[in-house]
Design a protein around this motif. Structure first.
Motif, mmCIF file in Angstrom:
data_model
loop_
_atom_site.group_PDB
_atom_site.id
_atom_site.type_symbol
_atom_site.label_atom_id
_atom_site.label_comp_id
_atom_site.label_asym_id
_atom_site.label_seq_id
_atom_site.Cartn_x
_atom_site.Cartn_y
_atom_site.Cartn_z
ATOM 1 N N MET A 1 -4.641 -1.723 10.511
ATOM 2 C CA MET A 1 -3.529 -0.779 10.437
ATOM 3 C C MET A 1 -3.927 0.407 9.566
ATOM 4 S SD MET A 1 -0.364 -3.463 10.023
ATOM 5 C CE MET A 1 -0.861 -3.964 8.379
ATOM 6 N N ASN A 2 -4.021 1.571 10.177
ATOM 7 C CA ASN A 2 -4.385 2.794 9.474
ATOM 8 C C ASN A 2 -3.175 3.736 9.401
ATOM 9 O OD1 ASN A 2 -7.209 2.102 9.215
ATOM 10 N ND2 ASN A 2 -7.427 2.607 11.392
ATOM 11 N N SER A 3 -3.278 4.704 8.518
ATOM 12 C CA SER A 3 -2.219 5.726 8.370
ATOM 13 C C SER A 3 -0.839 5.073 8.301
ATOM 14 C CB SER A 3 -2.277 6.700 9.556
ATOM 15 O OG SER A 3 -3.531 7.318 9.642
ATOM 16 N N LEU A 4 -0.724 4.095 7.454
ATOM 17 C CA LEU A 4 0.526 3.342 7.359
ATOM 18 C C LEU A 4 1.674 4.214 6.881
ATOM 19 C CD1 LEU A 4 -0.933 0.016 6.019
ATOM 20 C CD2 LEU A 4 0.530 0.227 8.036
ATOM 21 N N LYS A 5 2.854 3.911 7.405
ATOM 22 C CA LYS A 5 4.067 4.646 7.082
ATOM 23 C C LYS A 5 5.103 3.683 6.491
ATOM 24 C CE LYS A 5 3.335 7.607 11.135
ATOM 25 N NZ LYS A 5 3.933 8.108 12.395
ATOM 26 N N VAL B 1 0.846 -1.190 0.000
ATOM 27 C CA VAL B 1 0.000 0.000 0.000
ATOM 28 C C VAL B 1 0.884 1.244 0.000
ATOM 29 C CG1 VAL B 1 -1.928 -1.084 1.202
ATOM 30 C CG2 VAL B 1 -0.136 0.056 2.519
ATOM 31 N N GLN B 2 0.285 2.355 -0.360
ATOM 32 C CA GLN B 2 0.999 3.616 -0.276
ATOM 33 C C GLN B 2 0.865 4.187 1.130
ATOM 34 O OE1 GLN B 2 -0.540 6.058 -3.520
ATOM 35 N NE2 GLN B 2 1.251 5.479 -4.739
ATOM 36 N N ALA B 3 1.791 5.035 1.479
ATOM 37 C CA ALA B 3 1.747 5.686 2.781
ATOM 38 C C ALA B 3 0.400 6.372 2.974
ATOM 39 C CB ALA B 3 2.871 6.701 2.900
ATOM 40 N N HIS C 1 3.462 -18.171 10.135
ATOM 41 C CA HIS C 1 4.542 -18.079 9.148
ATOM 42 C C HIS C 1 4.790 -16.652 8.682
ATOM 43 C CE1 HIS C 1 5.176 -22.346 8.926
ATOM 44 N NE2 HIS C 1 3.896 -22.558 8.728
ATOM 45 N N GLY C 2 3.890 -15.762 8.981
ATOM 46 C CA GLY C 2 4.108 -14.357 8.648
ATOM 47 C C GLY C 2 3.444 -13.928 7.364
ATOM 48 N N THR C 3 3.188 -12.631 7.264
ATOM 49 C CA THR C 3 2.632 -12.036 6.060
ATOM 50 C C THR C 3 3.342 -10.710 5.813
ATOM 51 O OG1 THR C 3 0.573 -11.370 4.948
ATOM 52 C CG2 THR C 3 0.720 -10.900 7.298
ATOM 53 N N GLN C 4 3.719 -10.460 4.568
ATOM 54 C CA GLN C 4 4.503 -9.284 4.237
ATOM 55 C C GLN C 4 3.613 -8.049 4.106
ATOM 56 O OE1 GLN C 4 8.018 -8.907 3.602
ATOM 57 N NE2 GLN C 4 7.452 -6.725 3.607
ATOM 58 N N VAL C 5 4.049 -6.967 4.727
ATOM 59 C CA VAL C 5 3.401 -5.662 4.573
ATOM 60 C C VAL C 5 4.459 -4.703 4.029
ATOM 61 C CG1 VAL C 5 2.375 -3.698 5.774
ATOM 62 C CG2 VAL C 5 1.724 -6.028 6.404
ATOM 63 N N THR C 6 4.143 -4.084 2.910
ATOM 64 C CA THR C 6 5.067 -3.138 2.292
ATOM 65 C C THR C 6 4.354 -1.808 2.091
ATOM 66 O OG1 THR C 6 6.198 -4.921 1.124
ATOM 67 C CG2 THR C 6 6.568 -2.679 0.328
ATOM 68 N N VAL C 7 4.931 -0.752 2.642
ATOM 69 C CA VAL C 7 4.344 0.579 2.549
ATOM 70 C C VAL C 7 5.306 1.466 1.763
ATOM 71 C CG1 VAL C 7 3.355 2.528 3.788
ATOM 72 C CG2 VAL C 7 3.265 0.236 4.795
#
Length: 123
Positions: free
Chosen positions: A81-85, A12-14, A115-121
């Motif tokens: 998760m809101n307002s991600l940075k 997601v974008q910031a 096992h985890g999940t990737q979050v990319t901002v």
């Protein structure tokens, strides 16, 4: 042995939002938490919730932006998760323990992990 399965990660974008889910099966634990680990960094606690949901704990950098909740009937724990940075970028892991105070201890312990999940901002 409890089995924890995370889902909901993505890119997601910031300023954007994501909701992570952790579906638990097997023996039920009292406390659940979300941790994250960025490349080259230690795994750190993001948020935790007690058995009844009456107690929650957040790391300072996510307070006011992230919300942890649980649906006991579905045996699922969520992290909104809101307002991600960009600094929130990491692999997010679900964890379980019988003791809420142990889960939020300063030192990451020997919990049951997904096992985890990737979050990319992106900025």
């Amino acid at each position: 042995q409890v089995h924890l399965a995370e889902s909901g990660g993505g890119s997601v974008q910031a300023g954007g939002s994501l909701r992570l889910s952790c579906a638990a099966s097997g023996p039920m634990f009292t406390a659940y938490g979300w941790f994250r680990q960025a490349p080259g960094k230690e795994r750190e606690l993001v948020a935790a919730i007690s058995g009844t949901g009456g107690s929650t704990h957040y790391r300072g950098s996510v307070k006011g932006r992230f919300v942890i909740s649980r649906d006991t009937a579905k045996n699922t724990v969520y992290l909104l998760m809101n307002s991600l940075k960009p600094e929130d970028t990491a692999v997010y892991y679900c964890a379980a323990d019988q003791n809420f105070d142990v889960l939020i201890a300063p030192v990451v312990g020997d919990y049951s992990w997904g096992h985890g999940t990737q979050v990319t901002v992106s900025s």
